[in-house]
Scaffold this motif. Structure first.
Motif, PDB file in Angstrom:
ATOM      1  N   ASN A  24      11.120  33.791  -7.188  1.00  0.00           N
ATOM      2  CA  ASN A  24      10.878  33.237  -8.524  1.00  0.00           C
ATOM      3  C   ASN A  24      11.065  31.725  -8.543  1.00  0.00           C
ATOM      4  O   ASN A  24      10.336  31.013  -9.235  1.00  0.00           O
ATOM      5  CB  ASN A  24      11.794  33.901  -9.557  1.00  0.00           C
ATOM      6  N   GLU A  27       7.943  30.233  -7.018  1.00  0.00           N
ATOM      7  CA  GLU A  27       6.846  30.336  -7.984  1.00  0.00           C
ATOM      8  C   GLU A  27       7.008  29.311  -9.113  1.00  0.00           C
ATOM      9  O   GLU A  27       6.030  28.705  -9.558  1.00  0.00           O
ATOM     10  CB  GLU A  27       6.812  31.752  -8.559  1.00  0.00           C
ATOM     11  N   SER A  28       8.258  29.104  -9.565  1.00  0.00           N
ATOM     12  CA  SER A  28       8.509  28.157 -10.656  1.00  0.00           C
ATOM     13  C   SER A  28       8.176  26.723 -10.255  1.00  0.00           C
ATOM     14  O   SER A  28       7.939  25.875 -11.115  1.00  0.00           O
ATOM     15  CB  SER A  28       9.963  28.251 -11.128  1.00  0.00           C
ATOM     16  N   GLU A  29       8.161  26.455  -8.961  1.00  0.00           N
ATOM     17  CA  GLU A  29       7.800  25.126  -8.448  1.00  0.00           C
ATOM     18  C   GLU A  29       6.320  25.055  -8.066  1.00  0.00           C
ATOM     19  O   GLU A  29       5.883  24.092  -7.443  1.00  0.00           O
ATOM     20  CB  GLU A  29       8.675  24.772  -7.241  1.00  0.00           C
ATOM     21  N   LYS A 131      17.721  26.065 -11.176  1.00  0.00           N
ATOM     22  CA  LYS A 131      17.287  27.250 -10.436  1.00  0.00           C
ATOM     23  C   LYS A 131      18.393  28.302 -10.343  1.00  0.00           C
ATOM     24  O   LYS A 131      18.101  29.504 -10.313  1.00  0.00           O
ATOM     25  CB  LYS A 131      16.802  26.869  -9.037  1.00  0.00           C
ATOM     26  N   MET A 134      18.366  30.838 -13.007  1.00  0.00           N
ATOM     27  CA  MET A 134      17.323  31.864 -12.892  1.00  0.00           C
ATOM     28  C   MET A 134      17.833  33.122 -12.190  1.00  0.00           C
ATOM     29  O   MET A 134      17.130  34.128 -12.143  1.00  0.00           O
ATOM     30  CB  MET A 134      16.121  31.307 -12.114  1.00  0.00           C
TER      31      MET A 134
END
Length: 140
Positions: A24, A27-29, A131, A134
């Protein structure tokens, strides 16, 4: 694919929770996940790598070798469990919190974040905090 390897007695509990979290983060980056290997080891093992490949004769908590291709992240992330334990004590945080910080630190390097200058280090610390929020463990 994120994999976990062990060169010490330490075993990461709930590997799938950690790999989902790291996926995740990637993906967030807006990056793509390739082959990323975490290798948990002790101080001596990591010191040997530091001397052999980086010409540094110092203890460290993490060494990451980045093999990324464009936006696809690949690499080997070596983490000294002994350093993480000592750093957690020094910074007065839990072992798990410090471990998560170091684990995501390696991924953030692959995403292009640096930590050599003071301003880069501030950005890196902010990203680590972002991060780490998360990370979620589902309660049963």
């Amino acid at each position: 694919m994120i994999s976990f390897n062990y060169e010490s007695d330490f075993i990461l509990e709930h590997e799938s929770v950690f790999s989902d979290w790291l996926s995740n983060v990637i993906e967030s980056e807006k990056k793509n996940e390739g082959e990323i290997n975490y290798i948990f080891c002790d101080d001596d093992y990591l010191l040997g790598l530091n001397q052999q490949y980086l010409n540094h004769d110092t203890l460290t908590d993490i060494i990451s070798f980045d093999y990324s291709i464009g936006n696809e992240l690949h690499g080997d992330i070596f983490i000294s469990i002994e350093r993480v334990l000592e750093n957690a004590e020094e910074f007065k945080v839990s072992f798990e919190e410090e471990l998560k910080r170091v684990m995501v630190h390696g991924i953030l390097h692959y995403c292009g974040y640096k930590d050599k200058s003071e301003s880069d280090e501030l950005i890196m610390r902010g990203k680590e905090e972002e991060k780490m929020k998360m990370f979620h463990v589902k309660q049963k």
